[in-house]
Design a protein around this motif. Sequence first.
Motif: not given
Lengths: 266, 301
Positions: B17, B24-25, B47, B50-51, B211
Amino acid sequence: MRAALVAEYRKLVSTRLWWVLLIALAAYLAFVGGVLAFSIVFAPDGQDTTMPGGADAAAGVYGLVNAIGYVFPLVIGSLMITTEFRYQTITQSLLVEPRRTVLLAGKLVVAIPLGLVYGLAGMAALVAVSAPLLALKGDGAFVTDPDVLAVILLGVVVTALWTVIGVGFGAVLPNQVAAVVVLLAFTQFVEPIARLALGAFDATSSVARFLPGAAADGLIGASLIGEMGGGSGDLLPRWAALLVLLGYAAVLAGVGRLTTLRRDIG
Amino acid sequence: MGPTRDAPVLAVEGLGKSFGSVRAVDDLTFSVRPGAVTGFLGPNGAGKTTTLRMLLGLTRPTAGRALVDGLPYAEHERPARVVGAALEASSFHPGRTGLGHLEVFAAQVGASNRRCRELIDFVGLGPAAERRVGGYSMGMRQRLGLATALLADPPAVVLDEPANGLDPEGIRWMRGLLRAFAAEGRTVLISSHVLSEVQHTVDDVVIIAHGRLVHASSLADLGALATPETYVESPAAGALAGLCDDRGWSRRADGAGLVVAGVPAAEIGAAAYAAGIELHQLVSRGVGLEDVFLRLTGGVR
């Protein structure tokens, strides 16, 4: 879809906002309707050339549910979406229903009965206060006049439409503070001035009819601003007004679906 | 309670991402098995959230995919019945009661109002059920989030920083609950930025930093990465340093003495005795898992 509707209904009735705004709407309409009816009834004879009389006066007063009341259904409709973003409950809402179109559709559908409740309450408050005042003048309150009755019924319907449009607007502008500010500014300031300004010139007066508030006036068939502007002839026919309002709702909801509800949440 | 269906594997494959130029990832791959508690670990901003948001269909990956039982979350018929998730302890309308919050989301996962009442008692919020969430403490919100995740009695549970805001008694309760879920065969994934917070709860660890995946194994295998250290103090500091260098031991100064990495105290003691070096202190220092964790997550900086 049925579960989505149950969820939206519960979201609405599990907080206090809906009935606080409902009471505010009813109180506001009762007050303004009372003042307007009072000034019509007790206007000195011979000076009331600017004041409508008879059934027109009654229609104008009952039409206040739209003319000045429409900000309330717009706000409650927009809040159905913006509170989800403000308090991040949108995350949980999308966990239990990842189909974002279903989420939005659920809100749009639930807005209809909610708006009808707002319309009924607002109209009831308006009629309860202003009809007895209007009846003081010999020609009466006209609540059984077919034209006036249409204003009353369509005033309720148009309130439901405003609620649906409010949901669409909230989807386009999910920032709660911004949405409320824009709605207040537009309904109290921008649109009334735009209607008067556009209505002042022949070239633009037909455009003014398509503004949302003007279209709603066209649907109920009574216009306070139109009358103040010197002529009430510049309204859309009812069928066209209905289509315009539905168009606003559809475009706003569509844009909201393709922008706000396409974005990442979080 | 028991899972209502077979517990799913949660899998992340080449997941990425980017927010603008920020990754971020980045190319993240790991899987989470049923019947165990997996800790998803990394420093703040690594991250993790987000993950998890990509795994739950809230955020769209820019690369790779995240799967629940082989299918993206959002493509499941009733996904919240498969994975119960609690992402942020602050995601509540402050004007809604705790019970009201559960009832709002119950309809779409097929949970009854009775189930909501049972759950709010189960997480210890019974007395506060009718109070508005605005007055809840962080720990109470954490419990309400957990109750929301459990509405459908799901076979997989994903919790973001579940220990945040809980008091020690609450943490122990949460630990017991998660262990019980794993024992029942459920898939359990919990994130944390502090390994020590979850090291008594998890079976497996997935560690990310910036990330990227830096480590994935069982907790026991992570422990094997920990090397012992020995603290030695001698009045003959120069001779001691020379001894270390002769033996090829890595040493570093620490206060009045030395820390020797990877060599047991007995071996150092024996060598010093043989070399006639007087020792005043000889202390074994176990390297905590936390140190391993910090080394792993700091290494890619």
